[in-house]
Design an enzyme around this catalytic site. Structure first.
Site, PDB file in Angstrom:
ATOM      1  N   CYS A   5       6.598  -7.234  -1.939  1.00 36.87           N
ATOM      2  CA  CYS A   5       5.821  -6.819  -2.939  1.00 36.87           C
ATOM      3  C   CYS A   5       4.495  -6.887  -2.772  1.00 36.87           C
ATOM      4  O   CYS A   5       3.962  -7.805  -1.933  1.00 36.87           O
ATOM      5  CB  CYS A   5       6.231  -7.248  -4.079  1.00 36.87           C
ATOM      6  N   GLU A 108       4.173  -0.822  -7.883  1.00 37.95           N
ATOM      7  CA  GLU A 108       4.462  -0.122  -6.841  1.00 37.95           C
ATOM      8  C   GLU A 108       3.927   1.558  -6.986  1.00 37.95           C
ATOM      9  O   GLU A 108       3.535   1.603  -8.164  1.00 37.95           O
ATOM     10  CB  GLU A 108       6.197  -0.006  -6.551  1.00 37.95           C
TER      11      GLU A 108
END
Length: 248
Positions: A5, A108
């Protein structure tokens, strides 16, 4: 090889974190809405006593103990869970130095033509969760730095329309096993998964979060998606759900 991430958040207060992870927080904790690589992140590690934890601030970007210089850390912010036992940069830490990185959400982006839309992903319960991490200690000329990396895995069905990867999230009942260096490697394979599709909440947010200097609640405020982006995402989510149904 998709990196994931890239940014996450930890806005829970110290009391909630202490209770959830059964740990005393050794450093003052301020709400963080936009945690980025190279910054300090909260890490939970095992104490010498069984099933007791300690907390520490770790620099995000793993520097292996054998590295010649610390610049390698910028490239090691993620450790692909499928190959973590074979990569020289990560295998020793995976065997001996696993940690939890508390979070309550991550970000995201999707790209549609010229639009790059950020999303905030969290649990439906708003509870914190433990991202699977590894840590290491690097020394040079008397300087000692403790660093960490995040383990990503294949995305769950809710996330797939946005991105093929998401963080490994350790279930609370598995915290002890994950942190214990004595846990057999073969047993840890059951831990290398994201949280479930049913508990995943995805919200569009504004591009305010794109600037890592922005670190306040505006990073997480829901944003009205452009119509064409929303239509495309809804179509992809329906398709992903259909695939899940057919795979049962």
């Amino acid at each position: 090889y998709y990196i994931m991430c890239g940014l996450f958040s930890l806005t829970s207060d110290a009391a909630s974190i202490s209770k959830h992870y059964r740990v005393n927080i050794s450093s003052p904790i301020l709400p963080r809405f936009n945690i980025a690589p190279s910054q300090k992140v909260l890490g939970i590690r095992p104490e010498s006593k069984a099933h007791e934890y300690t907390s520490a601030l770790l620099s995000w970007g793993l520097i292996p103990s054998w590295a010649r210089d610390q610049s390698i850390g910028a490239r090691l912010t993620n450790a692909r869970s499928e190959t973590v036992l074979t990569k020289p940069s990560f295998r020793d830490s995976f065997r001996q130095r696993r940690c939890l990185l508390p979070a309550d959400g991550f970000y995201e982006w999707t790209a549609s033509k010229n639009i790059k839309q950020p999303y905030y992903i969290r649990l439906a319960s708003h509870q914190p969760f433990g991202i699977a991490g590894l840590w290491d200690s690097w020394e040079s000329d008397g300087e000692r730095i403790e660093t960490c990396t995040i383990l990503p895995c294949a995305a769950n069905e809710a996330m797939k329309p946005l991105h093929p990867r998401m963080p490994v999230v350790i279930q609370p009942e598995r915290y002890d096993a994950w942190l214990d260096p004595a846990t057999p490697m073969s047993e840890l394979s059951q831990d290398l998964f994201p949280f479930s599709t049913k508990t995943t909440v995805i919200s569009p947010v504004s591009d305010y979060v794109n600037n890592v200097r922005h670190d306040d609640v505006r990073c997480q405020q829901e944003y009205s998606e452009p119509d064409q982006v929303r239509a495309r995402r809804n179509t992809e989510i329906r398709t992903a759900n259909q695939k899940l149904l057919f795979d049962k």
